[in-house]
Scaffold this motif. Structure first.
Motif, PDB file in Angstrom:
ATOM      1  N   GLY A  90     -46.478   5.922  65.020  1.00 24.26           N
ATOM      2  CA  GLY A  90     -46.518   5.903  63.354  1.00 24.26           C
ATOM      3  C   GLY A  90     -45.261   6.893  62.977  1.00 24.26           C
ATOM      4  N   GLN A  91     -44.501   6.876  63.157  1.00 24.01           N
ATOM      5  CA  GLN A  91     -43.245   7.668  62.750  1.00 24.01           C
ATOM      6  C   GLN A  91     -42.332   6.158  61.661  1.00 24.01           C
ATOM      7  N   ARG A  92     -42.447   6.262  60.610  1.00 26.38           N
ATOM      8  CA  ARG A  92     -41.175   5.614  59.766  1.00 26.38           C
ATOM      9  C   ARG A  92     -40.826   5.925  58.726  1.00 26.38           C
ATOM     10  N   LEU A  93     -39.077   5.799  58.537  1.00 24.65           N
ATOM     11  CA  LEU A  93     -38.441   5.987  57.711  1.00 24.65           C
ATOM     12  C   LEU A  93     -38.686   5.976  56.324  1.00 24.65           C
ATOM     13  N   SER A  94     -38.600   6.542  55.498  1.00 29.14           N
ATOM     14  CA  SER A  94     -38.669   5.857  54.173  1.00 29.14           C
ATOM     15  C   SER A  94     -36.817   6.188  53.744  1.00 29.14           C
ATOM     16  N   GLN A  99     -36.570   7.687  50.335  1.00 29.21           N
ATOM     17  CA  GLN A  99     -37.238   9.523  50.277  1.00 29.21           C
ATOM     18  C   GLN A  99     -35.457   9.771  50.659  1.00 29.21           C
ATOM     19  N   LEU A 100     -34.939   8.821  51.888  1.00 28.59           N
ATOM     20  CA  LEU A 100     -33.921   9.840  52.815  1.00 28.59           C
ATOM     21  C   LEU A 100     -32.595   9.482  51.741  1.00 28.59           C
ATOM     22  N   ILE A 101     -32.308   8.445  51.286  1.00 26.69           N
ATOM     23  CA  ILE A 101     -31.494   8.725  50.395  1.00 26.69           C
ATOM     24  C   ILE A 101     -31.261   9.095  49.198  1.00 26.69           C
ATOM     25  N   LEU A 125     -34.822  -6.540  56.274  1.00 25.32           N
ATOM     26  CA  LEU A 125     -35.405  -5.543  56.073  1.00 25.32           C
ATOM     27  C   LEU A 125     -35.285  -4.375  55.713  1.00 25.32           C
ATOM     28  N   LEU A 126     -34.918  -4.359  56.620  1.00 31.26           N
ATOM     29  CA  LEU A 126     -33.926  -2.279  56.740  1.00 31.26           C
ATOM     30  C   LEU A 126     -33.417  -2.559  55.904  1.00 31.26           C
ATOM     31  N   ILE A 127     -31.773  -3.580  56.533  1.00 27.25           N
ATOM     32  CA  ILE A 127     -30.636  -3.162  55.291  1.00 27.25           C
ATOM     33  C   ILE A 127     -30.433  -3.553  53.928  1.00 27.25           C
ATOM     34  N   ASN A 128     -31.674  -4.469  53.624  1.00 27.27           N
ATOM     35  CA  ASN A 128     -32.140  -5.335  52.214  1.00 27.27           C
ATOM     36  C   ASN A 128     -32.439  -3.801  51.898  1.00 27.27           C
ATOM     37  N   ALA A 129     -33.484  -2.745  51.962  1.00 23.61           N
ATOM     38  CA  ALA A 129     -33.999  -1.397  51.524  1.00 23.61           C
ATOM     39  C   ALA A 129     -32.473  -0.638  51.537  1.00 23.61           C
ATOM     40  N   VAL A 130     -32.104  -0.053  52.346  1.00 26.56           N
ATOM     41  CA  VAL A 130     -30.695   0.971  52.022  1.00 26.56           C
ATOM     42  C   VAL A 130     -30.585   0.028  51.263  1.00 26.56           C
ATOM     43  N   ILE A 131     -29.580  -1.334  51.144  1.00 29.20           N
ATOM     44  CA  ILE A 131     -29.112  -1.750  49.588  1.00 29.20           C
ATOM     45  C   ILE A 131     -29.467  -1.324  48.658  1.00 29.20           C
ATOM     46  N   GLY A 182     -29.284   2.794  47.505  1.00 26.68           N
ATOM     47  CA  GLY A 182     -28.169   3.196  48.248  1.00 26.68           C
ATOM     48  C   GLY A 182     -27.486   2.381  46.796  1.00 26.68           C
ATOM     49  N   ASN A 183     -27.170   0.923  46.178  1.00 24.43           N
ATOM     50  CA  ASN A 183     -26.562   1.212  44.929  1.00 24.43           C
ATOM     51  C   ASN A 183     -26.976   1.571  43.998  1.00 24.43           C
ATOM     52  N   THR A 184     -28.617   2.569  43.956  1.00 26.76           N
ATOM     53  CA  THR A 184     -29.553   2.718  43.182  1.00 26.76           C
ATOM     54  C   THR A 184     -28.652   4.492  42.730  1.00 26.76           C
ATOM     55  N   HIS A 185     -28.960   4.965  43.939  1.00 26.70           N
ATOM     56  CA  HIS A 185     -28.728   6.476  43.811  1.00 26.70           C
ATOM     57  C   HIS A 185     -27.189   6.344  44.796  1.00 26.70           C
ATOM     58  N   LEU A 186     -26.423   6.312  45.225  1.00 21.19           N
ATOM     59  CA  LEU A 186     -25.163   6.592  44.758  1.00 21.19           C
ATOM     60  C   LEU A 186     -23.708   5.377  44.767  1.00 21.19           C
ATOM     61  N   GLY A 187     -24.241   4.683  44.853  1.00 13.79           N
ATOM     62  CA  GLY A 187     -23.424   3.191  43.878  1.00 13.79           C
ATOM     63  C   GLY A 187     -22.877   1.987  45.007  1.00 13.79           C
TER      64      GLY A 187
END
Length: 317
Positions: free
Chosen positions: A173-177, A180-182, A198-204, A207-212
Motif C-alpha cells: 500500500g505504499q504509493r508515491l505522490s 507532493q514530492l515535486i 502513467l508515471l512518466i506523464n505525472a512527472v512531466i 514537473g513542468n508546473t513546479h520546476l519548468g
C-alpha cells in the motif's frame, strides 16, 4: 546513429528477480568504449528477422572492461525479451551498436537531482548512481514497484546509496505522490523519470508546473503502447502499401513485412532515428522528439509511435 556493430561474448547471466535477468558482455576482438550515465546499447539478436532492442547500460560508466544490461521478461514480448531470456546463453556471441545517450545526467552540483523509477525503469538510474556518488551531487532515488519479489537491485541499492533511497512497495500500500514530492523540491532541482507511461506523464505534468520544462527529463523503458484506428501507409519510393492494424505501429508493420529496413534505437519516440518525411496525409504525433511547431507543420513523423489522423498516409520511404 552509428551503424558500426561490436562483437561481444555473453560473459555472465544472472537472474536478479523472477522476471528480470542481468546480462554481462565483454568485447570479443576489440575494447568497449566508455559511456556516459543514462546510455543504452542496441542488442542485435537475429539479423534475418531484423530483431534488435535497446537496453540501458547499468554498469559503471568509468569501467569499460564490460557492459551490463538488465532485461524484463515481457509476457507479451514480440521477440526481444523472449529471445534474451530463452535463447541467449553464457558464451554466446552477439553484436551491439555503440552506446548512445538520450537520457543524460545534468552535471550541475549546485542543484538537487530527483530520480523517479517505476519497475524496470530503474535500469538507466543504475549508471547514474556511479556518477552522482563520484561527483558528490545532491540526489534522491524514488523507486516504485509492484512487490518486493518483482523488484530488482533493492538490496544492492540499499547498500550502495542508503539514506538517498526511498522505496514504494505497492503490495504494502505504499504509493508515491508525484505532485507532493515535486512540490517539496527546491525550484532549481532536476527531476528524472523512467517507467510506465502513467508515471512518466505525472512527472512531466507536475514537473513542468513546479520546476519548468527544462528541468524535467524522462525516458520510456520499452515500446510505447500503440493503439488507434487502422489506416493505410503507402511507401512512395518503394512502391507498395501496408495496412496498419489497430494494435500495431508503422515500424512493427514494416519489420513484419521485411521489404524495407528502418533504423530505430529507442522504439518510444525519443531518439528521432526513425523520423520520416510525410508526403500526403496527416500524422497523429505521439513522440517526445518533435516540438509543437514541427508537429503542426506535418512534415515528418516518428514511425515507432505515431499514427495517422487520416485514413491514408504517403511516406518518403
Amino acid at each position: 546513429m552509428n551503424q558500426q556493430k561490436i562483437a561481444v561474448h555473453v560473459s555472465r547471466i544472472e537472474q536478479v528477480s523472477p522476471t528480470i535477468k542481468m546480462f554481462e558482455f565483454i568485447a570479443k576482438d576489440t575494447v568497449l568504449d566508455p559511456f556516459s550515465a543514462g546510455s543504452h546499447v542496441t542488442v542485435h539478436m537475429n539479423e534475418e528477422m531484423g530483431l534488435q532492442r535497446a537496453y540501458s547500460l547499468i554498469s559503471d560508466p568509468s569501467n569499460s572492461d564490460h557492459y551490463r544490461i538488465s532485461v524484463l521478461r515481457d509476457e507479451n514480448s514480440k521477440g526481444g525479451s523472449a529471445y534474451m531470456h530463452e535463447q541467449l546463453a553464457e558464451g554466446d556471441v552477439v553484436y551491439l551498436s555503440p552506446a548512445e545517450n538520450y537520457f543524460s545526467l545534468e552535471h550541475d552540483d549546485s542543484c538537487k537531482h530527483i530520480l523517479i523509477a517505476g519497475g524496470i525503469g530503474i535500469t538507466p538510474f543504475m549508471s547514474y548512481l556511479y556518477e552522482l556518488e563520484q561527483t558528490g551531487m545532491n540526489f534522491e532515488l524514488h523507486y516504485c514497484f509492484r512487490d518486493q519479489n518483482s523488484a530488482a537491485f533493492v538490496e544492492q541499492l540499499q547498500q550502495q546509496i542508503g539514506e538517498h533511497l526511498y522505496l514504494y512497495d505497492n503490495a504494502k500500500g505504499q504509493r508515491l505522490s508525484v505532485e507532493q514530492l515535486i512540490k517539496e523540491q527546491p525550484e532549481n532541482s532536476h527531476v528524472y523519470v523512467c517507467g510506465p507511461e502513467l508515471l512518466i506523464n505525472a512527472v512531466i505534468e507536475h514537473g513542468n508546473t513546479h520546476l519548468g520544462k527544462e528541468r524535467v527529463h524522462f525516458e520510456n523503458f520499452g515500446e510505447v503502447a500503440n493503439e488507434g484506428n487502422a489506416f493505410e501507409v503507402h511507401f512512395q519510393r518503394s512502391g507498395f502499401s501496408l495496412n496498419i492494424g489497430e494494435d500495431m505501429s508503422i515500424l512493427q508493420a514494416i519489420e513484419a513485412d521485411k521489404r524495407i529496413q528502418v533504423e530505430c534505437l529507442c522504439r518510444n519516440g525519443v531518439c528521432g532515428t526513425c523520423e520520416t518525411a510525410i508526403l500526403e496525409g496527416e500524422a497523429d504525433h505521439r513522440d517526445h522528439y518533435l516540438d509543437d511547431d514541427e508537429r503542426a507543420e506535418q512534415k515528418t513523423m516518428m514511425l515507432c509511435v505515431s499514427r495517422a489522423k487520416t485514413k491514408r498516409l504517403v511516406l518518403d520511404l
